[in-house]
Design a protein around this motif. Structure first.
Motif, PDB file in Angstrom:
ATOM      1  N   VAL A  25       2.323 -46.265   6.250  1.00 61.93           N
ATOM      2  CA  VAL A  25       2.579 -44.895   5.798  1.00 61.93           C
ATOM      3  C   VAL A  25       4.020 -44.490   6.084  1.00 61.93           C
ATOM      4  N   THR A  26       4.471 -44.683   7.321  1.00 61.60           N
ATOM      5  CA  THR A  26       5.823 -44.250   7.665  1.00 61.60           C
ATOM      6  C   THR A  26       6.879 -45.047   6.897  1.00 61.60           C
ATOM      7  N   ASP A  27       6.621 -46.325   6.659  1.00 65.70           N
ATOM      8  CA  ASP A  27       7.554 -47.122   5.863  1.00 65.70           C
ATOM      9  C   ASP A  27       7.654 -46.571   4.440  1.00 65.70           C
ATOM     10  N   LEU A  28       6.510 -46.240   3.857  1.00 66.58           N
ATOM     11  CA  LEU A  28       6.501 -45.752   2.478  1.00 66.58           C
ATOM     12  C   LEU A  28       7.139 -44.365   2.369  1.00 66.58           C
ATOM     13  N   VAL A  29       6.910 -43.516   3.368  1.00 61.95           N
ATOM     14  CA  VAL A  29       7.554 -42.196   3.355  1.00 61.95           C
ATOM     15  C   VAL A  29       9.065 -42.356   3.445  1.00 61.95           C
ATOM     16  N   ASN A  30       9.526 -43.246   4.310  1.00 56.34           N
ATOM     17  CA  ASN A  30      10.968 -43.482   4.431  1.00 56.34           C
ATOM     18  C   ASN A  30      11.573 -44.021   3.147  1.00 56.34           C
ATOM     19  N   ASN A  59      -9.286 -39.477   2.715  1.00 55.48           N
ATOM     20  CA  ASN A  59      -8.281 -39.250   1.680  1.00 55.48           C
ATOM     21  C   ASN A  59      -6.887 -39.383   2.288  1.00 55.48           C
ATOM     22  N   LEU A  60      -5.877 -39.296   1.435  1.00 57.22           N
ATOM     23  CA  LEU A  60      -4.511 -39.523   1.885  1.00 57.22           C
ATOM     24  C   LEU A  60      -4.050 -38.443   2.857  1.00 57.22           C
ATOM     25  N   GLU A  61      -4.439 -37.180   2.619  1.00 58.79           N
ATOM     26  CA  GLU A  61      -3.998 -36.093   3.493  1.00 58.79           C
ATOM     27  C   GLU A  61      -4.524 -36.274   4.919  1.00 58.79           C
ATOM     28  N   ASN A  62      -5.799 -36.680   5.041  1.00 60.06           N
ATOM     29  CA  ASN A  62      -6.344 -36.922   6.378  1.00 60.06           C
ATOM     30  C   ASN A  62      -5.612 -38.064   7.081  1.00 60.06           C
ATOM     31  N   LEU A  63      -5.279 -39.091   6.315  1.00 62.19           N
ATOM     32  CA  LEU A  63      -4.538 -40.216   6.887  1.00 62.19           C
ATOM     33  C   LEU A  63      -3.167 -39.760   7.372  1.00 62.19           C
ATOM     34  N   LEU A  64      -2.465 -38.994   6.553  1.00 64.26           N
ATOM     35  CA  LEU A  64      -1.130 -38.539   6.933  1.00 64.26           C
ATOM     36  C   LEU A  64      -1.184 -37.645   8.167  1.00 64.26           C
ATOM     37  N   ALA A  65      -2.214 -36.802   8.246  1.00 58.22           N
ATOM     38  CA  ALA A  65      -2.373 -35.947   9.425  1.00 58.22           C
ATOM     39  C   ALA A  65      -2.591 -36.780  10.673  1.00 58.22           C
ATOM     40  N   ASP A  66      -3.351 -37.849  10.545  1.00 58.98           N
ATOM     41  CA  ASP A  66      -3.602 -38.730  11.683  1.00 58.98           C
ATOM     42  C   ASP A  66      -2.311 -39.410  12.127  1.00 58.98           C
ATOM     43  N   VAL A 111       4.970 -33.407   7.981  1.00 55.31           N
ATOM     44  CA  VAL A 111       4.472 -32.112   8.442  1.00 55.31           C
ATOM     45  C   VAL A 111       4.794 -31.031   7.420  1.00 55.31           C
ATOM     46  N   ILE A 112       6.028 -31.033   6.915  1.00 56.61           N
ATOM     47  CA  ILE A 112       6.439 -30.027   5.937  1.00 56.61           C
ATOM     48  C   ILE A 112       5.675 -30.202   4.632  1.00 56.61           C
ATOM     49  N   ALA A 113       5.556 -31.437   4.162  1.00 53.02           N
ATOM     50  CA  ALA A 113       4.871 -31.693   2.894  1.00 53.02           C
ATOM     51  C   ALA A 113       3.402 -31.315   2.958  1.00 53.02           C
ATOM     52  N   LEU A 114       2.763 -31.593   4.091  1.00 54.11           N
ATOM     53  CA  LEU A 114       1.338 -31.287   4.220  1.00 54.11           C
ATOM     54  C   LEU A 114       1.079 -29.789   4.136  1.00 54.11           C
ATOM     55  N   ARG A 123      -4.390 -27.485   7.525  1.00 52.97           N
ATOM     56  CA  ARG A 123      -5.085 -27.825   8.765  1.00 52.97           C
ATOM     57  C   ARG A 123      -4.309 -28.886   9.526  1.00 52.97           C
ATOM     58  N   ALA A 124      -3.783 -29.863   8.806  1.00 54.93           N
ATOM     59  CA  ALA A 124      -3.002 -30.918   9.443  1.00 54.93           C
ATOM     60  C   ALA A 124      -1.732 -30.353  10.073  1.00 54.93           C
ATOM     61  N   ARG A 125      -1.065 -29.465   9.348  1.00 49.89           N
ATOM     62  CA  ARG A 125       0.140 -28.839   9.911  1.00 49.89           C
ATOM     63  C   ARG A 125      -0.198 -28.028  11.155  1.00 49.89           C
ATOM     64  N   ASP A 126      -1.292 -27.251  11.061  1.00 51.17           N
ATOM     65  CA  ASP A 126      -1.690 -26.425  12.199  1.00 51.17           C
ATOM     66  C   ASP A 126      -2.080 -27.280  13.401  1.00 51.17           C
TER      67      ASP A 126
END
Length: 204
Positions: A25-30, A59-66, A111-114, A123-126
């Motif tokens: 995930v972090t590699d792909l975001v970068n 889903n992808l959002e839950n993964l990114l939050a994790d 964090v900003i995108a979520l 919820r992930a940001r919070d």
């Protein structure tokens, strides 16, 4: 049942899969930025089946939050130096190192995108902000128990964390040790003393 127990065992296959998926995930975001990859691409990069990702995170959002929460907990340990001054300086230095590290910017961008991705994203940001606040509050509560006069957590966020985040997100200057120390100096001069109320603060 035995297979489920093996999957939950710390350091087992489940932990390895989680680490590989988080790194993907972090590699792909970068490389591409948020929103420019799919669960399937994350799974392929991590070397696991996409069904494994969906089964674990939904889903992808839950993964990114994790990913965000894991990076926060792994890389921002709470210092206990015996004084508020020492704790704040060590914590600020740790955060500066964290957000300027290989995937620090990617996590901030997540964090900003979520925040703009519906209720799950909010919820992930919070959750991220609540965990950061919990960390800070534990440090400030410990200082208060020692008889010191700490600022509140929002003061630390406003005076120390936010300027560092802005510098990194907009690439407007390095987080040098002198700069980070200066943020803590200004916080302590306006928002609380690192010494007990009855003891004058020693000059640095």
């Amino acid at each position: 049942m035995e297979e489920q127990q093996r999957a939950r065992r710390p350091g087992g296959r489940s932990a390895r899969v989680r680490a590989a998926v988080h790194e993907a995930v972090t590699d792909l975001v970068n490389e591409r930025g948020y929103g420019n990859f799919t669960v399937g691409e994350v799974a392929g990069r991590a070397g696991v089946a996409d069904t494994s990702v969906y089964r674990r995170w939904g889903n992808l959002e839950n993964l990114l939050a994790d990913v965000v929460l894991a990076r926060l907990n792994e890389r921002s340990p709470m210092p206990d130096t015996g004084s508020l001054d020492g704790d704040l300086r060590t914590y600020a230095a740790n955060v500066a190192r964290e957000i300027t590290g290989p995937d620090g910017l990617a996590v901030l961008r997540l964090v900003i995108a979520l925040s703009g991705k519906g209720q799950e994203g909010l919820r992930a940001r919070d959750d991220f902000l609540a965990e950061r606040n919990r960390q800070l509050q534990s440090m400030l509560d410990r200082a208060r128990e020692r008889g010191e006069n700490p600022p509140d957590a929002l003061g630390v966020l406003d005076h120390v964390m936010a300027p560092m985040y802005i510098r990194v997100l907009f690439d407007v200057g390095p987080l040098t040790p002198d700069y980070v120390d200066g943020l803590v100096d200004r916080l302590l001069s306006h928002g609380g003393s690192a010494q007990a109320p009855s003891t004058p603060r020693k000059s640095r």
